[in-house]
Write an enzyme that holds these catalytic residues in place. Structure first.
Site, PDB file in Angstrom:
ATOM      1  N   LYS A 120       0.845  -1.203   0.000  1.00 47.08           N
ATOM      2  CA  LYS A 120       0.000   0.000   0.000  1.00 47.08           C
ATOM      3  C   LYS A 120       0.881   1.255   0.000  1.00 47.08           C
ATOM      4  CE  LYS A 120      -3.366  -2.865  -0.018  1.00 47.08           C
ATOM      5  NZ  LYS A 120      -4.143  -3.456   1.077  1.00 47.08           N
TER       6      LYS A 120
HETATM    7  C1  PLP Z   1      -5.038  -4.577   1.528  1.00 47.20           C
HETATM    8  C2  PLP Z   1      -6.514  -4.548   1.564  1.00 47.20           C
HETATM    9  C3  PLP Z   1      -7.254  -4.856   2.715  1.00 47.20           C
HETATM   10  C4  PLP Z   1      -6.682  -5.487   3.949  1.00 47.20           C
HETATM   11  O1  PLP Z   1      -5.576  -4.930   4.454  1.00 47.20           O
HETATM   12  P1  PLP Z   1      -4.527  -5.785   5.305  1.00 47.20           P
HETATM   13  O2  PLP Z   1      -3.732  -4.694   5.955  1.00 47.20           O
HETATM   14  O3  PLP Z   1      -3.732  -6.588   4.322  1.00 47.20           O
HETATM   15  O4  PLP Z   1      -5.270  -6.619   6.259  1.00 47.20           O
HETATM   16  C5  PLP Z   1      -8.633  -4.676   2.688  1.00 47.20           C
HETATM   17  N1  PLP Z   1      -9.265  -4.257   1.583  1.00 47.20           N
HETATM   18  C6  PLP Z   1      -8.598  -3.979   0.453  1.00 47.20           C
HETATM   19  C7  PLP Z   1      -9.360  -3.496  -0.732  1.00 47.20           C
HETATM   20  C8  PLP Z   1      -7.204  -4.138   0.399  1.00 47.20           C
HETATM   21  O5  PLP Z   1      -6.561  -3.896  -0.744  1.00 47.20           O
END
Ligand code: PLP
Length: 393
Positions: free
Chosen positions: A196
């Site tokens: 991210k």
């Molecule tokens: C990455 C992601 C999550 C979850 O995040 P984590 O930190 O990996 O638990 C939830 N929704 C979307 C759309 C994501 O891309």
């Protein structure tokens, strides 16, 4: 590890693999983490609140509740929203499974909604059609980094007196009509996973302007206990009460220190991602058969994923393998959630439920997009996509 690739008589030094997403860590990040490791508080200390305030200030929200990952942040939000068995919550089919899982964790039923063909963002007309007397909320996903049509979604949710949660795991720093994600819903969730925009290793945060929801989420992340260890320690008390059944979703102080250090570079990284998307668009103009996700209206995106659609879906998997062999970490985001065996078995979902998401899935491929992609890397991406153009043009 870097090695030399000879390509079209040019010698480029490029990484042996360019992933679709990747963190960037510098010395200031490492120092920030090490300082915490040498301090008294490894967890539930002062850095957690500092990080919450830093993200809240950045996006203009009143409260942030930091937790151990984005999925936990979604669960805090669905718990605070009060979803229960028998309730329905509308989620887009085109998302990571965690969005729908957070509804299932509460015993509620995720109702899958189709997306708009150009942007793959949740279709507000479809949302309206899926509302029943059991519907208690909508979770909108800012797919690829573009905010959804929040004016329309908010209008629908207010009219039906249901909650609106934003899964903004892709869109930290994006704006909708000038307003930051994190302020557009009753609660908004960010993820700080390494792919991210900024990372804490693992981490997540839910933003809200509502003090009651913030309190409920803080309690939920800490076993359902009314006070946190640091408060009791500061006040010299031992007594606490567990008023609800919560989880241990806490995040450590050294993770929050990393997050704060990263946040300082976010604006620069968003510009870099924007510039890469522009270069991809120029490239796609030269390559009929390679169509990129369209820009949504009324927003300044925080590009997380570069989604391309190939004109020959039957060749997508071969293209994927060829690009991987040539060192491009392409991926597919996402398998529509209702097609996963768990959802089909538990909620009786079937292919055909969300045809636009299903068709997009068949022809999509995620191209590399992150702050670490330099000019030589991009040149290599460009050459490699051109080399395999016969597979999709
Ligand atoms: C990455 C992601 C999550 C979850 O995040 P984590 O930190 O990996 O638990 C939830 N929704 C979307 C759309 C994501 O891309």
């Amino acid at each position: 590890m870097r090695f030399i690739r000879v390509f079209k008589k040019r010698i480029l030094t490029i990484p042996d693999f360019i992933p679709y997403g990747r963190q960037q860590i510098d010395d200031s990040d490492i120092e920030a983490v090490v300082r915490v490791l040498r301090s008294n508080w490894l967890t539930t200390g002062p850095k957690v609140e500092m990080f919450e305030n830093a993200i809240a200030n950045f996006c203009g929200a009143r409260y942030g509740v930091a937790v151990c990952n984005g999925t936990a942040a979604l669960h805090c939000a669905t718990h605070a929203a009060g979803y229960q068995p028998g309730d329905e919550v509308i989620v887009p089919a085109m998302t990571f499974a965690a969005t729908a899982n957070a509804v299932a964790y509460c015993g509620a039923t995720p109702v899958f909604c189709d997306v708009l063909p150009d942007t793959l963002l949740i279709d507000p007309d479809e949302v309206e059609r899926k509302i029943t007397p059991k519907t208690k909320g909508v979770i909108a996903v800012d797919y690829a980094g573009q905010p959804c049509d929040y004016d329309r979604l908010k209008g629908i949710c207010e009219r039906h007196r249901i909650s609106l949660i934003g899964d903004a795991a892709h869109s930290l720093g994006a704006r909708y009509k000038g307003r930051h994600t994190g302020t557009l819903c009753d609660m908004t969730v960010f993820s700080f996973h390494p792919v991210k925009h900024i990372t804490t290793g693992e981490g997540g945060m839910t933003m809200t302007d509502n003090p009651e929801l913030a309190t409920r989420m803080k309690r939920f992340r800490n076993h359902g206990i009314t006070t946190e260890a640091k408060e009791r320690s500061d006040e010299g008390r031992w007594f606490y009460e567990m008023t609800d059944l919560g989880m241990n979703y806490r995040i450590s102080d050294f993770q929050c220190a990393l997050g704060m250090s990263q946040l300082g570079r976010l604006p620069e990284w968003l510009k870099h991602r924007d510039a890469l998307v522009k270069r991809y668009r120029q490239l796609a103009d030269l390559l009929p058969g390679l169509n990129l996700l369209k820009a949504a209206k009324n927003c300044e995106p925080a590009w997380h994923l570069m989604i391309a659609f190939v004109s020959k879906p039957e060749m997508r998997n071969e293209l994927f393998e060829r690009l991987r062999k040539d060192g491009l970490g392409v991926n597919v985001h996402y398998i529509p959630v209702h097609l996963h065996p768990y959802y089909r078995r538990t909620f009786c979902t079937e292919p055909g439920l969300c045809p636009i998401a299903e068709e997009a899935y068949e022809k999509m491929i995620t191209l590399p997009l992150h702050q670490g992609i330099g000019s030589a890397d991009f040149l290599y991406i460009e050459q490699t996509l051109k080399k395999h153009a016969h597979l999709y043009c």
